[in-house]
Design a protein around this motif. Structure first.
Motif, PDB file in Angstrom:
ATOM      1  N   GLN A  31       0.811  -1.217   0.000  1.00 57.92           N
ATOM      2  CA  GLN A  31       0.000   0.000   0.000  1.00 57.92           C
ATOM      3  C   GLN A  31       0.845   1.269   0.000  1.00 57.92           C
ATOM      4  O   GLN A  31       0.352   2.336  -0.356  1.00 57.92           O
ATOM      5  CB  GLN A  31      -0.959  -0.011   1.182  1.00 57.92           C
ATOM      6  N   GLU A  35       3.904   2.302  -7.149  1.00 51.17           N
ATOM      7  CA  GLU A  35       3.361   1.475  -8.227  1.00 51.17           C
ATOM      8  C   GLU A  35       1.936   1.021  -7.901  1.00 51.17           C
ATOM      9  O   GLU A  35       1.098   0.912  -8.791  1.00 51.17           O
ATOM     10  CB  GLU A  35       4.233   0.233  -8.459  1.00 51.17           C
ATOM     11  N   TYR A  36       1.679   0.770  -6.638  1.00 46.59           N
ATOM     12  CA  TYR A  36       0.347   0.336  -6.214  1.00 46.59           C
ATOM     13  C   TYR A  36      -0.657   1.477  -6.411  1.00 46.59           C
ATOM     14  O   TYR A  36      -1.750   1.266  -6.944  1.00 46.59           O
ATOM     15  CB  TYR A  36       0.372  -0.109  -4.753  1.00 46.59           C
ATOM     16  N   THR A  37      -0.276   2.676  -5.994  1.00 47.05           N
ATOM     17  CA  THR A  37      -1.158   3.837  -6.149  1.00 47.05           C
ATOM     18  C   THR A  37      -1.449   4.093  -7.628  1.00 47.05           C
ATOM     19  O   THR A  37      -2.593   4.332  -8.016  1.00 47.05           O
ATOM     20  CB  THR A  37      -0.511   5.085  -5.505  1.00 47.05           C
ATOM     21  N   THR A  38      -0.413   4.008  -8.444  1.00 49.89           N
ATOM     22  CA  THR A  38      -0.576   4.206  -9.885  1.00 49.89           C
ATOM     23  C   THR A  38      -1.489   3.135 -10.472  1.00 49.89           C
ATOM     24  O   THR A  38      -2.390   3.441 -11.263  1.00 49.89           O
ATOM     25  CB  THR A  38       0.798   4.165 -10.581  1.00 49.89           C
ATOM     26  N   GLN A  40      -3.790   1.365  -8.946  1.00 46.40           N
ATOM     27  CA  GLN A  40      -5.171   1.567  -8.489  1.00 46.40           C
ATOM     28  C   GLN A  40      -5.842   2.683  -9.280  1.00 46.40           C
ATOM     29  O   GLN A  40      -7.007   2.565  -9.658  1.00 46.40           O
ATOM     30  CB  GLN A  40      -5.205   1.883  -6.984  1.00 46.40           C
ATOM     31  N   THR A  41      -5.116   3.756  -9.527  1.00 46.58           N
ATOM     32  CA  THR A  41      -5.660   4.874 -10.299  1.00 46.58           C
ATOM     33  C   THR A  41      -6.000   4.429 -11.718  1.00 46.58           C
ATOM     34  O   THR A  41      -7.085   4.740 -12.235  1.00 46.58           O
ATOM     35  CB  THR A  41      -4.661   6.045 -10.334  1.00 46.58           C
ATOM     36  N   GLU A  42      -5.091   3.693 -12.350  1.00 45.40           N
ATOM     37  CA  GLU A  42      -5.322   3.225 -13.714  1.00 45.40           C
ATOM     38  C   GLU A  42      -6.515   2.272 -13.773  1.00 45.40           C
ATOM     39  O   GLU A  42      -7.334   2.350 -14.694  1.00 45.40           O
ATOM     40  CB  GLU A  42      -4.073   2.541 -14.262  1.00 45.40           C
ATOM     41  N   GLN A  44      -9.071   2.194 -11.683  1.00 45.15           N
ATOM     42  CA  GLN A  44     -10.284   2.974 -11.452  1.00 45.15           C
ATOM     43  C   GLN A  44     -10.684   3.752 -12.706  1.00 45.15           C
ATOM     44  O   GLN A  44     -11.875   3.862 -13.021  1.00 45.15           O
ATOM     45  CB  GLN A  44     -10.091   3.916 -10.269  1.00 45.15           C
ATOM     46  N   GLN A  45      -9.702   4.292 -13.421  1.00 45.71           N
ATOM     47  CA  GLN A  45      -9.998   5.012 -14.658  1.00 45.71           C
ATOM     48  C   GLN A  45     -10.577   4.067 -15.714  1.00 45.71           C
ATOM     49  O   GLN A  45     -11.529   4.415 -16.415  1.00 45.71           O
ATOM     50  CB  GLN A  45      -8.749   5.703 -15.193  1.00 45.71           C
ATOM     51  N   SER A 109      -5.804  -5.956 -13.383  1.00 47.05           N
ATOM     52  CA  SER A 109      -5.465  -5.904 -11.960  1.00 47.05           C
ATOM     53  C   SER A 109      -4.433  -6.969 -11.609  1.00 47.05           C
ATOM     54  O   SER A 109      -3.458  -6.687 -10.900  1.00 47.05           O
ATOM     55  CB  SER A 109      -6.728  -6.085 -11.128  1.00 47.05           C
ATOM     56  N   LYS A 112      -0.935  -5.982 -13.017  1.00 49.18           N
ATOM     57  CA  LYS A 112      -0.303  -4.890 -12.275  1.00 49.18           C
ATOM     58  C   LYS A 112       0.147  -5.353 -10.894  1.00 49.18           C
ATOM     59  O   LYS A 112       1.231  -5.005 -10.438  1.00 49.18           O
ATOM     60  CB  LYS A 112      -1.246  -3.697 -12.187  1.00 49.18           C
TER      61      LYS A 112
END
Length: 165
Positions: A31, A35-38, A40-42, A44-45, A109, A112
């Protein structure tokens, strides 16, 4: 000769106790990874894009269904059947799109997260080799019990090697 064998038998159990074991919490590490934040954003988009596409298709189906219902009584049988087939085809396309989108989201998912896990695994192997650990176990993987007195928490070491705070 007996003394050598006796000495070997005495030292073997001592060498077992000298083995090092480690543990870490992968969920706490992952968390914090950029890379995890990126990822998750991708994801969600991508999910928002799929939802918008499905909404557009559902709106089109609703509009065509309403038009059909208004004109249904005045249509010839062959025209009515053709319109019903078109509506059914559109409904089937919506269902197929939904299933394809879900599969795509899941695959994206997994890809990634696999890349993130591979990066963390490389660091864990490096720490294990450098530290002389026999095992390094993930406490978030559902292991029923790990003795924190006999095992070293290497979570901070992993974070440091990954450049995390």
């Amino acid at each position: 000769m007996k003394k050598v064998i006796l000495m070997a038998l005495l030292l073997v159990p001592m060498s077992i106790f000298a083995q090092k074991f480690g543990h870490f919490d992968s969920s706490a590490i992952i968390q914090l990874m950029p890379e995890y934040t990126t990822a998750q954003t991708e994801i969600q988009q991508l999910q928002a894009q799929y939802e918008n596409d499905l909404k557009r298709m559902q709106d089109e189906l609703k509009k065509k269904s309403e038009e059909y219902e208004k004109e249904k009584a005045n249509l010839l049988d062959n025209v009515r059947q053709r319109r019903e087939t078109e509506l059914q085809d559109l409904y089937n396309r919506i269902q197929q799109s939904y299933q394809d989108n879900q599969k795509s989201l899941q695959e994206t998912s997994q890809q990634k997260m696999q890349a993130i896990s591979d990066k963390m695994l490389g660091v864990i192997k490096q720490i294990g080799t450098e530290g002389g650990y026999v095992y390094i176990m993930d406490v978030s993987a559902g292991i029923p019990y790990i003795s924190t007195t006999l095992s070293t928490d290497v979570t901070a070491d992993i974070k440091q090697k990954l450049g995390l705070k």
